[in-house]
Design an enzyme around this catalytic site. Structure first.
Site, mmCIF file in Angstrom:
data_model
loop_
_atom_site.group_PDB
_atom_site.id
_atom_site.type_symbol
_atom_site.label_atom_id
_atom_site.label_comp_id
_atom_site.label_asym_id
_atom_site.label_seq_id
_atom_site.Cartn_x
_atom_site.Cartn_y
_atom_site.Cartn_z
ATOM 1 N N GLU A 80 0.835 -1.197 0.000
ATOM 2 C CA GLU A 80 0.000 0.000 0.000
ATOM 3 C C GLU A 80 0.876 1.256 0.000
ATOM 4 O O GLU A 80 1.905 1.315 0.682
ATOM 5 C CB GLU A 80 -0.901 0.004 1.240
ATOM 6 C CG GLU A 80 -1.698 1.266 1.452
ATOM 7 C CD GLU A 80 -2.809 1.462 0.426
ATOM 8 O OE1 GLU A 80 -3.687 2.293 0.676
ATOM 9 O OE2 GLU A 80 -2.791 0.802 -0.633
ATOM 10 N N ASP A 108 -2.510 -4.973 0.827
ATOM 11 C CA ASP A 108 -1.785 -3.897 1.503
ATOM 12 C C ASP A 108 -0.387 -4.316 1.943
ATOM 13 O O ASP A 108 0.551 -3.518 1.908
ATOM 14 C CB ASP A 108 -2.575 -3.421 2.725
ATOM 15 C CG ASP A 108 -3.899 -2.795 2.331
ATOM 16 O OD1 ASP A 108 -3.894 -1.961 1.410
ATOM 17 O OD2 ASP A 108 -4.930 -3.132 2.937
#
Length: 252
Positions: A80, A108
């Site tokens: 992310e 992420d």
């Protein structure tokens, strides 16, 4: 809200959030609630990763900033915050190295200890509702989901919370502090409610002079608590490394 975000979050996080929004044609000065949400999500991802390493025995260890052993391998790979091209490059590299199943959506993080991708969620609603939405979107048992709320609740795949209790408490405390600071400045309701957000947006536009002729009073007071909100959780050496890693590929 924009002023709050710039005062509340680490400058690197703000910069990454701005770049992410601009990549999708969004304006942080207009969509301020989304700006705040992205910064919050980024910070939780960093906090999830920070201080967690893997030693030479393959064991997960927690090492605080400044420890001479800080050159050990980081347990989590942060995906992310990167631009989409670089993020997918990282994901493909991980899959080639670990033989992990390639996810359909960008996750992420990647957890080298548990050998799985991780999807982090931060919600203003009920954690179980947001968890189900995430699970329904991802449709993969290979990606681990961990949801946090601003009220201290959390939910994770198979109740496997991955991190130790202290690390998770640090994240929950930070989220609660953000909520309290938003509330003290009259921003929380608009952050939670779409209808209230539209009202707040109109108010923000007026304060910026885009609705000339309409009188409005704007408070420029800064909460004393904001003076101590600068995050101290991030390893300064890693901050510099992350900045270089995330931003160098975006320079033209």
């Amino acid at each position: 809200m924009e002023d709050f975000v710039r005062q509340c979050f680490n400058p690197m996080i703000v910069e990454l959030a701005e770049k992410a929004m601009k990549e999708y044609g969004e304006d942080p000065k207009i969509e301020t609630n989304k700006f705040a949400a992205i910064c919050t999500h980024l910070e939780v991802c960093f906090m999830y990763s920070d201080f967690h390493f893997i030693n030479e025995l393959g064991e997960s260890v927690i090492i605080e900033s400044g420890d001479p052993n800080a050159l050990l391998k980081h347990r989590f790979e942060i995906i992310e915050g990167r631009d989409r091209t670089m993020a997918w490059t990282v994901v493909n590299s991980i899959c080639n190295t670990t033989r992990a199943e390639k996810p359909k959506f960008l996750p992420d993080l990647y957890d080298y200890k548990e050998n799985r991708f991780v999807e982090i969620g931060v919600t203003r609603r009920e954690v179980h509702i947001y968890y189900l939405e995430k699970a329904n979107k991802i449709k993969s048992e290979k990606t681990h989901i961990h949801i946090f709320s601003f009220t201290g609740e959390e939910m994770a795949t198979k109740a496997d919370y991955t991190l130790d209790e202290e690390s998770r408490a640090r994240i929950k405390t930070r989220l609660f502090t953000i909520r309290q600071e938003m509330a003290s400045r009259g921003l929380w309701d608009s952050f939670v409610s779409p209808r209230e957000a539209k009202r707040q947006l109109k108010k923000d536009l007026k304060s910026q002079g885009q609705c000339a002729g309409l009188p409005i009073t704007v408070s420029h007071r800064t909460s004393p608590a904001l003076k101590i909100l600068e995050p101290m959780w991030m390893d300064s050496n890693r901050t510099a490394a992350l900045r270089a890693s995330f931003l160098k590929c975006q320079k033209k």
